[in-house]
Design a protein around this motif. Sequence first.
Motif, PDB file in Angstrom:
ATOM      1  N   VAL A   1     -11.969  -9.116  -1.612  1.00 14.39           N
ATOM      2  CA  VAL A   1     -12.100  -8.565  -0.257  1.00 14.39           C
ATOM      3  C   VAL A   1     -10.898  -9.018   0.552  1.00 14.39           C
ATOM      4  N   ASP A   2     -10.074  -8.080   0.937  1.00  8.11           N
ATOM      5  CA  ASP A   2      -8.877  -8.379   1.728  1.00  8.11           C
ATOM      6  C   ASP A   2      -9.110  -7.919   3.156  1.00  8.11           C
ATOM      7  N   PRO A   3      -9.236  -8.841   4.106  1.00 10.05           N
ATOM      8  CA  PRO A   3      -9.513  -8.438   5.491  1.00 10.05           C
ATOM      9  C   PRO A   3      -8.427  -7.558   6.087  1.00 10.05           C
ATOM     10  N   ALA A   4      -7.231  -7.613   5.513  1.00  5.90           N
ATOM     11  CA  ALA A   4      -6.148  -6.771   6.023  1.00  5.90           C
ATOM     12  C   ALA A   4      -6.403  -5.291   5.766  1.00  5.90           C
ATOM     13  N   ASP A   5      -7.319  -4.994   4.865  1.00  5.38           N
ATOM     14  CA  ASP A   5      -7.630  -3.595   4.553  1.00  5.38           C
ATOM     15  C   ASP A   5      -8.525  -2.950   5.599  1.00  5.38           C
ATOM     16  N   TYR A   6      -9.063  -3.731   6.507  1.00  2.00           N
ATOM     17  CA  TYR A   6     -10.039  -3.208   7.463  1.00  2.00           C
ATOM     18  C   TYR A   6      -9.603  -3.546   8.887  1.00  2.00           C
TER      19      TYR A   6
END
Length: 291
Positions: A94-99
């Motif tokens: 889960v990459d928070p930069a994707d959201y």
Amino acid sequence: MDVVLTVVGIAIILFGLMDMFHTLLHPSGQGRLSGLVLSGAWRLSKMTGHRLGSVVGPGTMVAVILLWVALQGVGWALIYYPHIPDGFMYSPGVDPADYPDLHEALYVSFVTLSTLGYGDVVATDTWIRFASPLEALTGFALLTAALTWFTQIYPPLTRRRALALELKGLADTGYAEAIREMDAATVSRVLDTLTAEVVEVRLDFTHHTEGFYFREQSPDLALSRQLRYALRLRDAALDRQEAAVRLSAQQLSLALDQLGDELRESFLHTGDTLEKIFDAYATEHGQSTRT
């Protein structure tokens, strides 16, 4: 900016909780927000000639509950937003930069509110770690409130239908006309029973205001149609000379006056006599009065 978002979030949360309290626990039986939603949906239903029938009441209650959920979810999301993503730890993959941060805050908020606990996002910020369990507790309270609200509305509706059926039965048998020739004790007993039921319905309208917005499909079960006949019973009993009968009639008259006042002040806002109030009540529910 972070402080402003937190303050706004807390204000939204408290507003939603207060509306829940006033709707479910306060003696007034209605929160400001839930009242606006219920009355607004009712007006829309009237504009369409009540084509949705009895769906309006329960459907609007569901809408109010969803609105309470939305208020809590958005309020807590505003509190989390300044801490996204640094205040949280993400599971592998889960990459928070994707959201977007706002979407992530809403996701964390609604997952916490629903008490699902996927474990893909965990708070590491000390303040958020202490605050997030409060949101989970709020979510549990929302679920309990929803179940309680739907459970507590049906006993008042049953009492209202029972009174309607009793008045219909008395009307069908011509009871008002027969009162003049009946035994005084029997008349008093019937009137006293009717008075007690009217008092209960009046209290139901006071403490469960959402019940007014439940429309009966069957005229036989519609108190709005049958209620006016109670005035004929009262008038016929007042013509009797026996003190017991007149006293019972006066008690029924007082109970009807109180019910009329409640209908006028809380829902109808029209009518200066009981006859006009009960007629307005019938019109409001798409019924014709039975006299």
